[in-house]
Structures are given as C-alpha cells and as structure tokens.
Design an enzyme around this catalytic site. Sequence first.
Site, mmCIF file in Angstrom:
data_model
loop_
_atom_site.group_PDB
_atom_site.id
_atom_site.type_symbol
_atom_site.label_atom_id
_atom_site.label_comp_id
_atom_site.label_asym_id
_atom_site.label_seq_id
_atom_site.Cartn_x
_atom_site.Cartn_y
_atom_site.Cartn_z
ATOM 1 N N ARG A 282 0.674 -1.375 0.344
ATOM 2 C CA ARG A 282 0.420 -0.090 0.348
ATOM 3 C C ARG A 282 0.751 1.472 0.142
ATOM 4 N NH1 ARG A 282 -3.042 -3.219 3.107
ATOM 5 N NH2 ARG A 282 -2.112 -3.329 4.799
ATOM 6 N N ASP B 40 -1.008 -7.799 15.239
ATOM 7 C CA ASP B 40 0.158 -7.236 16.695
ATOM 8 C C ASP B 40 -0.639 -7.384 17.867
ATOM 9 O OD1 ASP B 40 2.168 -6.256 18.058
ATOM 10 O OD2 ASP B 40 1.393 -4.234 17.101
ATOM 11 N N ARG C 137 2.406 4.840 8.641
ATOM 12 C CA ARG C 137 3.289 4.555 8.537
ATOM 13 C C ARG C 137 3.933 5.326 7.845
ATOM 14 N NH1 ARG C 137 3.934 -2.364 8.644
ATOM 15 N NH2 ARG C 137 2.547 -1.483 7.532
#
Length: 861
Positions: A435, A613, A810
């Site tokens: 992405r 996570d 991110r």
Amino acid sequence: MRERVPGPGSSTLDAGLVEEPGRSAPGFPRAGDRARPGDRRDVAAAAVCNAEWAHAERQVRAWAPRHGLVAGDEESRRLARTGHGRMAGWLAPGAAPAELALLAQWGAFIALVDDGFDRGGGSPREARTVLDQLLDVLGAPDGTRYPASAPPAVRALADLWDRTRTAARPGWRRRFRELYEDFADATVTELRLRAEGRHLGLDAYLALRRRTITVLPVLAVVERGLPAADRLDGLRETAADIVAWTNDLRSAPRELEEGTENLVGVLARHHGCSPSRAASTARGMLARRMDDFDRAARGDRAAPIRQVRDGSLAWQRETHRNPPGEGFSTGEHERGVPALARHLAVAVDAAGQVDDRCGSRVLESALLLSLLRKQGVEPGEQERLVRFLRRRRPDASGVDALLIDACLDPARMADRAPERAARLPVTVSSGTAGRGRLKSVMLRTVLHLLCGSALEDGDAPAPVGPEGITTFTDVHVLSARIVHAHARGRPHAVTGAERSRLLSLLSLGRNRVLWEASATTHLLGLHAVRTFRPDAQVLDDGLLRLCLAVNADDGVPFLDSQDLWLTAVAGLAFTGVDALAPYVPRMAALVADRQAADGGWPFATGMRQTDVDTTTRCMEFLHAAAPHRHGGALDRATGYLTAIAGPDGGFPTWVRGDTADLDMTAGAVLALAPRAARYERLLTGALAFVLDAQRPDGTFERSWTVSESSAILRAVDALHAVPVASARLAARIAAATARSVTRLLATQHPDGGWGQLPDDPSDVLSTAQAVPVLARHGDPISVSRAVTYLLARQDADGGFTSPPDQVGPRPLPFDYPVLADLHTLSALRSARLPDDTATRTPVTLPGPSPAPSPRGSPGSP
C-alpha cells in the site's frame, strides 16, 4: 441516616443476593434476558456504549443553556467536553433515545450544580438555600411549580422531575428525595469543612465522599422502573465508593494543587507519605473494593448496578472533565523500580484497563480544522486548532511543517505543496503490504483537502472490493477516489455504489467516539462525504464525535484508544513484578472477554478490524497470566493466527494475503511458542522468515516503529522463544543474535543510551528496548551503563518520558506516553534490578490479594 456499609477492603457485603423477577427499568432488559455475570455476552454488553449517544449529546447541549445552567462560550465548551451523552450511553446501553437524553440531562444537572458549589465560591449557607429549593421541587405534590425568581437549577430540576417520575414505581419519589437530601446534607458539610479549613480523618472522609459523589441518585434514576431491592443497598454503596475513588485518583493532581480535599491527599496525611505512595494505596483500596463488588453482585437484579459501575468507569476514561495533569510526586529517596511500579499501578484503572491518551498530531488537527471551516461550524474550536498548529510550527518535522503551512495559508500553498511534498525524505516500508502507493496518494489527497492543490489523473487509486482488505483501507480507497473525482470534475468516475458504501461504512461503529478508533480515517471519510452529501447525518455526527476527541492541548489525537493492545503489553510486564502482579488477573479477564468473533483482537474496544500485532500481544499475556483459565480464548486465537500465516512463513499485520511483516512474524512466534510442539513446521518457517529478514549490519526493518532497537528486540526474542532441533537453524540463530548484539554494542552512545537511529540522540524508549537484548545475550557492562542512563532520567513522579517510536499510518509517529514506563520496567527487570532498588525504606504496596503465580509465568518455580 442510612446504614453504613462495611468499610473499604471488607468483603462482608450482602452475601445472600438472589434473583428477583420484575419488569425492566427504562434502558435495561428484563430479568432473564441478559446472560449472567461472568458470561462473555454479559461482559461484551458492558463494553458497548449506546449507539444513540450522539443524539443524547445534542439534546443535553441544547437543554442546559435553555434552562440557564450554562452561559457563555467557556461554560458551553466545558459542558461539551464532559460528554454527558457518552456517559448516558455507557450507563444505559439499551435505552431508547428519549430515556438516554433524559439520563444525559440528569448527569449534566448533577455535575453543573456540583461545579457551581465547587467553583462558585459561595458560602455553605448559600448552598443550603439552593439545595433546599431543589428538595422542595422533589417533595412538592406538583414538582413543576416554582417561583418565577427561582434560580436556573430549580427550573432545570422541575423539568427533569416532571419527565422522570412518570415512569417510576410506587414509592420511588420518596426514596429519591431521601437520597438527594443525603447528598445535599453531605455537600453542605463538605463546603463548611472547606470554609473552616478543617480536615477529616480517613474513615470520616470515605463516608462523606460516598454521599457527595451522586452515584446513588443516578442509580435511582436508572432503576426507577424496577421493583425495589433494598437488600442491594450495600452493593450500590460499594459501586459509589468505586466511582468516587476512581474520580479522586483522576482529579487528584489538580485538586492537590488547588488545596481541595481528595482521597490521595487524605491518605498522604493519614500515613505521612508521599502523594505517589498515597495514590498507590488508593489504587489498592480500589482493587479490593472491586473484588467486594464482584463477590456480592449475583443475580440479574444486580445487573443495572454493575452496568452503572462499569459504565461510569468507561466514561471516566473518556471524559475531559478531569484533564490529565502531572503525575504524583515521589518521596526524596523513592526511585527505581518501586517508584515506577507505584506510578504504573495508578495507570491501570479499576476495571483492569490501561488508561492513557494518545498525543495530539498535526495531520488530524489540520484535517479537522479544514473540515470545520468548510462546514462553517464550531468557530471556537477552529480558533483553538489554529493556535495548536501555530504552536507546533517552530519545531515541526518536514511533513508536519508542510501540513501546517497548507492548512493555515492555503492560497499561498496551493501551487507549492506538491513540489514540497515531492522533496520530503519520506520512506515507506515494505511492510505496508503493497500500500506504499496508496499512502503517497493519500498525502497528495490530504494536501488537496487542506489547500486545494491540484490532483493528477494518476492520483486516483483503482477501485477495490471489500474482501481481503482492512476496514481502514476500504475507507481510504473510497475516500481518495471520491475526492479525486470531485476535484477533477469527473463525478462519473465513481459509482453510486461506492458513495453508498462509504456512507454505510461510516454509519457503523456509532457506539465509539471515533470510527474504528482512528481520527485519520474518520476525517478522510467525512471530507469525501462532504463532496456529495454535505447535509448527511453521518457528517454532523462525525464532527460532534471528532470535537469530543480533541485533547486538552486543543489538538486531535491519531487514535481515541489503544486500550486492548496497551493492556496486554502492560499485563505482560506486570507479571514479573510483585507489587503489580496482583492486578494481572483482572487485566487478563478483560483482555480475554474482549476477544473478537474471528479469534483475534482489535487494538481498541469496539473496533471491527482485528490485527496480528494485538492478537499476539494478547496471547503472550494470557499465556503468562493464566493459560489454563483462558485456554478457550488461546485456542481461538491460535486458530486465527494459523489461518492468517503466509506461504513464505511470514505473518501480515491485518489480513491473509497481505505482504508479511517482520514484527508480526516475530510476534506470532512468541505467541505460539507455548504450543511449539504442535506447530513445529509453522514456527520453523516463521523463524526462517525472521532470519532472512535480518540485514548484514544486524538490524531489521522498522515497519511499525522508528527505533532500531525495538525491531531488534522483537526479532531476537522470537529467535530464542522455541527449542530448535536443527543444528543448522540453531547456528543461524546464534549468528543472527551475534550480529544484532554487535550492532547494539557499536551504536551505544557515550551516555549509555541509544537513539532511534545511530546518529539520533539517546532516548528512553530506544534504550529500554536495547537493554533486554544485551541483558540476555550481551555485555553486562553495557547493560549497567544503560541502566544508569535510564535511572538518571526517571521523572519526579516515578515514570519516564521519551519521544514516541510507534508509527501509523506509517511512517508518522504517534505517542502513548505510558509505553516509555512499560518498556523501562521490562528493561530494568531484565537487567535483574531488584524491586527495592534505590528505596531506603522497603514497603509493601497495597493491592488486591495476590493470585497464585501460574505455571510457566515469570517468577514461578
């Protein structure tokens, strides 16, 4: 005078509670309709806020000024920031909109009257006069009659009383008046003590505080349609204690500074100790009181009382009524692990949930300011957001500086923004699951929304179906496509089905403050909706929700919660610390009960999207806390993990088929390690993936972190988590470990710390995450230097402060301050720093009765 409940810490509440059938109170199911306490459905219901809370929020914001309870912008903002609609939604998750609005207005009335006494500076006699007038309303045959000269509180109560009593059982009006009279008497007593400068002893303070917190009158409103159950009064008073003491812990930093009487201050005076010790004592009392409640709360008739307890705790986590302040100062010689443990004990609330707020960011603040301007609403919020962005500009990063300039000077930046964006040294990790282009598109889309900079034909992402993508990606792609089509004057480039899907997605999750906990995604979606449906209800609701999420510094956080991830990380750290381990069972129960239907966990309560996570962190914690008790949850989570693994041995972050991520794969190894014999082949592949991901210099990709040591710690821990039969694989693990240790030794700074990158200044988080690697596999002298660095940077409240190292989306950092404390605790423990380090007078921290250490957990034989 009402009968006194047994004192704090006592477990002698009503032991003979039995079910009592009867009709439902407004907002609550009938007896027998709910699962019993302890059933997963019961806990899940308690963790959900009523989806109509925003309607109640609007109602109360209009009602309070109409009756003169608030006047002026500052008072109106304080009312809005409190979130009484959210409070009502938590207390009555099944209530109809009218009942929910009524409950929100009761909450506002009680709080505003109380605030008027606290902040108004009036005398006890003046307060008595007002309270007597309120009691006259409650006692009169027709409570709607009042003199024309009556103060606003009287007029407001008359309106509430008229709508409340009609749905009440016989005898309820008398009972409510008795409760409110008790509150009135206690309030006048409190004001008299304050005026005379007198202080109560501990027992007397606790008895008075139970009467001033107003939980009992609120409970009476909630229960007014149910048959009377006087035998539950002890349970109600215990709930009142829990809410009062929780409130005192949250408001203590402010009230200690103001000189207002507070449980923490009373305990400090009573024991002659520091505020930090007093706060940890209060936290221990609170834990025992929660245990008292749980032992006594049996039967369906106790369910509304439990809901008010749990709902009040949930609302106190969210509300800005008590903004976060400084921590509790420690004594002169209280340092090291003991001071840190006391600091962390207070960070976990009575329900077992880590309580922390995400720091404000420029991206979300600029997007909200832009949207408010376009809608022409909330001028006061706009001004505060502008001031926040201006304060951030001098020290802003390249990305933040670009966003601030684009937002505050759109005319000048419209032509310049794309060129400045192209020069940014922004890297996108391979762990973004392909992405990376979408993230670049999103940056250009954000700049267009902020300053109107041009979008090119190639900026529009291709359409994607909802299958196999995250909820976030679904909204991001739809939003980018819709904004692009509108900007290019090509509305036909987006289908009606895509617009409808975006509206449908944003209409989900109305029980939360922010959509899927993310201000970024929520804002992008609302900006897109505005291009084709500027009058949509989802847009109005979204702005209300986003303004409620604004932090005390007037900025917008990235997330409104990361509670499940944080609680799992904290719980794992707590299991090895005697002073904190007693809190672990409740934390573990909370985590287990919030497991999603697919076997995974989302990072925040109430989200739909699960992730690897959070799931692996929760599994690690439950394995360490009580693997047998939570075996069912661990079985379901194991199925979730094994189903999402990729053919290359790696694990993605979000959905099966995405690009595997180093951090996720390492976490999966750690989570599955206790079942290594059953999943040997899967784990061998995962270990190979981690080994192949190491770079020649001993580092690993920093996908969800900006810190080298963070990625190294997770990878090296994974490499040593399971027994390895293959000599070749064992040799590879030894060599990889040596490379990472060499890297850490080579990059340790002269001050003993590490930075996020070798050339960055040392910081607490990077150092704390390097210590465990070297403590287990490296040089004791380097560890000693690092521990010295950490202890020298301990704050006065026992905690630690550090630049953030988490990123999302991110590569943008976001900050949960408690992580510096948690990682430092783990670091100091890995360095074998004893629990009584740097404390001259050993003490036993108060807390709930210690649970037996589970087999295989840290500290067990």
